[in-house]
Design an enzyme around this catalytic site. Sequence first.
Site, PDB file in Angstrom:
ATOM      1  CG  HIS A   1       3.146 -23.338  13.072  1.00  0.00           C
ATOM      2  ND1 HIS A   1       2.787 -23.783  11.724  1.00  0.00           N
ATOM      3  CD2 HIS A   1       2.747 -22.350  12.996  1.00  0.00           C
ATOM      4  CE1 HIS A   1       2.902 -22.348  11.681  1.00  0.00           C
ATOM      5  NE2 HIS A   1       2.666 -21.720  12.439  1.00  0.00           N
TER       6      HIS A   1
ATOM      7  NE  ARG B   1      -2.670  -1.764   3.132  1.00  0.00           N
ATOM      8  CZ  ARG B   1      -3.441  -2.149   3.474  1.00  0.00           C
ATOM      9  NH1 ARG B   1      -4.781  -2.453   2.834  1.00  0.00           N
ATOM     10  NH2 ARG B   1      -3.292  -2.883   4.611  1.00  0.00           N
TER      11      ARG B   1
ATOM     12  CG  ASP C   1       1.550 -25.018   8.661  1.00  0.00           C
ATOM     13  OD1 ASP C   1       2.763 -25.017   9.264  1.00  0.00           O
ATOM     14  OD2 ASP C   1       1.185 -25.572   9.855  1.00  0.00           O
ATOM     15  CG  HIS C   2       6.686 -21.664   9.148  1.00  0.00           C
ATOM     16  ND1 HIS C   2       6.081 -20.818   9.852  1.00  0.00           N
ATOM     17  CD2 HIS C   2       7.853 -21.354  10.049  1.00  0.00           C
ATOM     18  CE1 HIS C   2       5.943 -20.729  11.544  1.00  0.00           C
ATOM     19  NE2 HIS C   2       7.458 -20.942  10.865  1.00  0.00           N
TER      20      HIS C   2
END
Length: 514
Positions: free
Chosen positions: A263, A62, A200-201
């Site tokens: 997680h 933005r 999902d790291h």
Amino acid sequence: MSETERHPFLTGLSKHRGAQPTCIIIFGASGDLAARKLLPALYNLAVDSLLPADFHLIGFGRKPIADADFRTQSAADITQFSRRDFRADIWKRIENHSAYQSGGYDEPAAYESLKLKIAEAEKQAGRPLQLVFYVSTPPTVFEAILENLGRSGLAARGVGTALESKVIIEKPFGKDLKSAVQLNSVAARNFRESQVFRIDHYLGKETVQDLLVLRFANPIFEPLWNRRHVDHVQITVAEELGVGTRGGYYDGSGATRDMLQNHTMQLLALVAMDQPRSLSAEHIRDEKVKLLEAVQPLRLGVGCDAVRAQYGEGLSGGEKVPAYLTEKDIPADSSTETFCALRLSIENSRWSGVPFYMRSGKRLARRVSEIAIQFKQPESGLFAGDARYDLAPNRLVIQIQPDEGTTLVLNSKVPGLEPRTQPVRLSFRYATTYGSNTPEAYERLILDAIVGDRTLFIRGDETEASWRLFTPLLASWQKQGRVGVETYAAGSWGPAGADTLLAAHGHAWRNAGR
Ligand code: BG6
């Protein structure tokens, strides 16, 4: 003109399997995640020569930012957060092909301007590029971005070809079942499922990837991995940090949405699922969904399977730290939980009757994520019932982080003439075996998205199965307000209720390190 002539500084940058020439567009490029994780991940992929030979980066946000300022800021972020030292010559490989586009996420005109930026990148490359959109904005604008990518025609770019555009969607993927279904439907309206990468790291962490190898490349485990031999399983994802500067986001989320729904449930799925038919993304995800669907609804009310709590004042790393309710941007009457513990049952032939305990929280005693599988201890046997023998249940502990590794607790004879035993550990540590500079989860995941490998990403039905479990619990908590919210001292292992949850079944949390 040859590849090397066009991009002399990119020589050797295409070591990775089949990576197509790519332009990655990061929505939320001036945000925290981009600074801490995404830009450093791209830089480290460049260090390892794993980016495609033609690689372009466009930041979208933005805030109006000039291209030159975006580049300078990105270099500063990488210097601060990269796991490896900043090298200007490597950063140049990306910097020379980077630009910034400002605009509102819901403004169609901004996407027309973005198209022009992409066209410039393609002109510079001299060929069409695969577009990878990384949505790392606040979740309130996820839908607007997906709709505008569809409307502008960007989503459909290259569909069905090797240059099919892709979209990586950050968490949180919805805040309950209804919103997750809605987000899935917006994604499906604008993209094919093959283009959608829900991140999902935790799935990109080396130790999490290793779960599959540990379980299915070591055949000694499979015969033991079931209700006959496993007493219970504990999954802990503990953090030492508090909410820090993220109070605004966190108070609308809480530990259950922020950590458990995604997680921790992914860890559960990987540790408890059946063996997939193959290593293909779909076969693995099919098994995960089957497992998630076998998790029984949580009991609410009396005998409840869940405990929630907030941290009070306490000590963290020797320093006095404030209570959650006095942190920045947290309303003094907030009922948002910073800790959640659950008791889950899985109704299938492998696990029926085996409790799975999960907990996650902020400001706990130490940062540790682990899965502990505790095996049954027979009541009779050669050594049972004799006080001279200190016998521990056999336990396999998979430490996800830090000090990554796996430990097996066995009983051993103490050397000497006395008949004594003691529990000992067989331990494998990543740092001693492989060295400590392993890739960050985001490196692996961004690269997988670029090459179109969805194995370590979440499928729409997975996220819905997980939300199906959590939504009634979250709704009942919302109704109760602050009633039932426990407090725990910052720097402790959580509230008393979490201990009671296990004690009711004769179990106790393994507070890491013991
Ligand atoms: C994020 C959560 O998904 O995971 C954060 O939003 C949390 O609140 C973080 O701190 C933990 O990740 P890691 O990789 O440090 O365990």
